[in-house]
Design an enzyme around this catalytic site. Structure first.
Site, PDB file in Angstrom:
ATOM      1  N   SER A 290       0.810  -1.221   0.000  1.00 51.92           N
ATOM      2  CA  SER A 290       0.000   0.000   0.000  1.00 51.92           C
ATOM      3  C   SER A 290       0.840   1.267   0.000  1.00 51.92           C
ATOM      4  O   SER A 290       0.545   2.231  -0.707  1.00 51.92           O
ATOM      5  CB  SER A 290      -0.945   0.017   1.203  1.00 51.92           C
ATOM      6  OG  SER A 290      -1.754  -1.127   1.205  1.00 51.92           O
ATOM      7  N   HIS A 341       0.623   4.733   4.568  1.00 54.20           N
ATOM      8  CA  HIS A 341       0.059   5.350   3.365  1.00 54.20           C
ATOM      9  C   HIS A 341       0.605   6.761   3.175  1.00 54.20           C
ATOM     10  O   HIS A 341       1.051   7.126   2.077  1.00 54.20           O
ATOM     11  CB  HIS A 341      -1.466   5.405   3.469  1.00 54.20           C
ATOM     12  CG  HIS A 341      -2.110   4.061   3.393  1.00 54.20           C
ATOM     13  ND1 HIS A 341      -3.472   3.874   3.510  1.00 54.20           N
ATOM     14  CD2 HIS A 341      -1.584   2.821   3.215  1.00 54.20           C
ATOM     15  CE1 HIS A 341      -3.749   2.587   3.393  1.00 54.20           C
ATOM     16  NE2 HIS A 341      -2.621   1.930   3.227  1.00 54.20           N
TER      17      HIS A 341
END
Length: 505
Positions: A290, A341
């Site tokens: 991610s 993230h």
């Protein structure tokens, strides 16, 4: 009119070829044109040229209002907070009535986002200058109509050649590389996933740790490779599918724009940045691509910064909306590593700024990005010694020890505990006592359980384990006393109640 026609195209030619302006609008009759600077966009105005003979000032006043409306549409398409426009009228003569009061004050739109400076170039004006742009030597124009027509055609050819060249360069921006590294990374994470499934399961903590998941405690103890290996691991099939689909769609685009080698650097550095941010801000075991995928979004944001009009024309708000939605999910849904993230997004942006675009150099941006990257990494390294990060490392260690105990790896759990300092920590003594109980070391287990309840008198499970030790030592009276304390603290615990039924008088 031929004289004004010559002036009009000469000014456009100078702006396009000398000052690197590009055409953003050209009317069908080619008498009105809007141009935007390609460099220093925040400082350079949008220039609008209009070749027309103006007879009356009221027409000029209405046209300025029309220009403001068009400028607002252009501002929206360029996604600018405000827009400064220089509107130039090329006319043989000025209006016959008074007009200075119309063009002298700068026009400001009601929302104050549009600023229009009006310039009238009639035959009495030879040179025009605004800011750093100077259109000079208009007095040296060809004398005959045939010569002027020849020059006009040359100017048009040069302008439209530059326009076609700009369009070609824009197309080439999306076709520099071939997406092979993207598919290689997808293949690696799929292969690794199935190997993990065969060796214990991708959702199994022991398997994840064995294959290189992010564990703060292990990284702090020298396993630095865990800053990179989590990028290729995934927890469960759904996690793998989501990240693989995301990489399949966004990866080839980044690789086509920046080329394979730059893409590899962006992806891996963003992955590292995501894991590093997670290490600093989250104690949880984590894995997944991610952060690296958010790095690809960061690369697209860099593209948007350098080519805003092209970005919004080709990709629009979709990319930004996807980023915002994913960040919102990260802040609202448990289990999502939002620190990873955000770290990946920032890392991807900076990595892209460092490598910049293929066959283009901008040392000011590239060196600046490298400096900011080194600075942020230095701050991160210094922050890793902060008490908050050290506390998260300890939390990570206890999570790891719990996993070892769950998997009945008591020796490894004990070794991990030995590297921790007790610091009056009830978890430390309780976990150590639990391991000692499993190894039938009752005396040491009892001592550590007593330390546990001395630190935390409400640690009901410690009382229960003391009751168990007392039963082994055949001291039922003491066992009942400890078990009553456990039940008093957790009266609905079925395990405690079941044992009470067995040992009560």
């Amino acid at each position: 009119m031929e004289l004004e026609h010559y002036k009009y195209w000469r000014i456009i030619h100078i702006l396009v070829n000398e000052y690197q302006y590009k055409i953003i609008y050209l009317s069908e009759d080619q008498q009105e044109i809007w141009l935007e600077a390609q460099e220093n966009k925040s400082k350079s105005p949008v220039i609008r040229l209009f070749q027309i003979d103006i007879n009356w000032s009221n027409w000029l006043s209405r046209d300025i209002e029309r220009t403001a409306l068009n400028a607002e549409r252009i501002r929206s398409s360029l996604h600018s907070r405000s827009l400064r426009v220089v509107s130039i009228y090329i006319s043989a003569y000025p209006p016959v009535d008074s007009y200075e009061h119309i063009i002298n004050p700068v026009f400001l739109s009601p929302n104050k986002k549009i600023q229009i400076e009006t310039v009238l170039l009639d035959r009495s004006v030879q040179d025009w200058e605004i800011g750093e742009y100077k259109i000079a030597e208009l007095q040296g124009m060809p004398e005959t109509e045939a010569e002027r027509e020849t020059h006009i055609q040359k100017y048009k050819d040069a302008i439209f050649t530059r326009l076609r060249q700009n369009e070609k360069e824009e197309r080439q921006l999306f076709n520099f590389g071939k997406p092979c590294i993207t598919y290689f990374f997808i293949a690696i994470q799929v292969i690794v996933f199935f190997l993990m499934e065969l060796s214990g399961g991708s959702t199994n903590s022991e398997t994840l740790i064995k294959w290189g998941a992010k564990v703060n405690y292990l990284i702090a103890n020298g396993e630095w490779w865990r800053f990179v290996t989590p990028v290729f691991l995934h927890i469960g099939i759904l996690h793998l599918l989501m990240n693989s689909i995301a990489l399949y769609y966004v990866g080839p685009l980044i690789e086509r724009i920046f080329g394979s080698s730059r893409f590899m650097f962006i992806y891996l550095f963003a992955g590292f940045s995501g894991v590093f941010a997670s290490y600093l801000l989250s104690p949880s075991l984590s894995a997944g691509a991610s952060g690296a995928i958010f790095g690809c979004f960061g690369a697209l944001l860099y593209f948007a910064w350098r080519f805003p009009q092209l970005f919004f024309r080709v990709m629009g708000w979709n990319v930004i909306i996807i980023i915002i939605i994913n960040l919102i999910f990260g802040f609202t849904i448990q289990g999502i590593d939002n620190a990873g993230h955000i770290g990946g997004l920032i890392g991807g942006f900076l990595a892209t700024a460092i490598v910049h675009f293929p066959k283009k150099k901008n040392w000011k941006i590239q060196l600046g990005a490298a400096f900011v990257t080194i600075l942020l990494l230095g701050i991160g390294v210094l922050y890793s010694f902060h008490q908050d990060v050290l506390q998260r490392q300890e939390q990570s260690a206890y999570m790891l020890i719990h996993d070892y105990i769950h998997d009945e790896k008591f020796h490894q759990a004990e070794l991990a505990l030995e590297k921790l300092e007790p610091k009056n920590n009830e978890d430390y003594y309780f976990l150590l006592s639990y391991i000692q109980l499993k190894k039938s070391n009752l005396n040491d287990a009892e001592k550590n359980l007593q330390k546990t309840i001395a630190i935390n008198p409400e640690f009901h499970e410690a009382y229960y384990n003391l009751a168990v030790v007392s039963i082994y030592n055949k001291n039922l009276e003491e066992a009942r006393k400890y078990l009553q304390s456990a039940i008093k603290l957790d009266e609905n615990n079925s395990k405690y109640l079941l044992l009470w039924d067995k040992i009560k008088e």
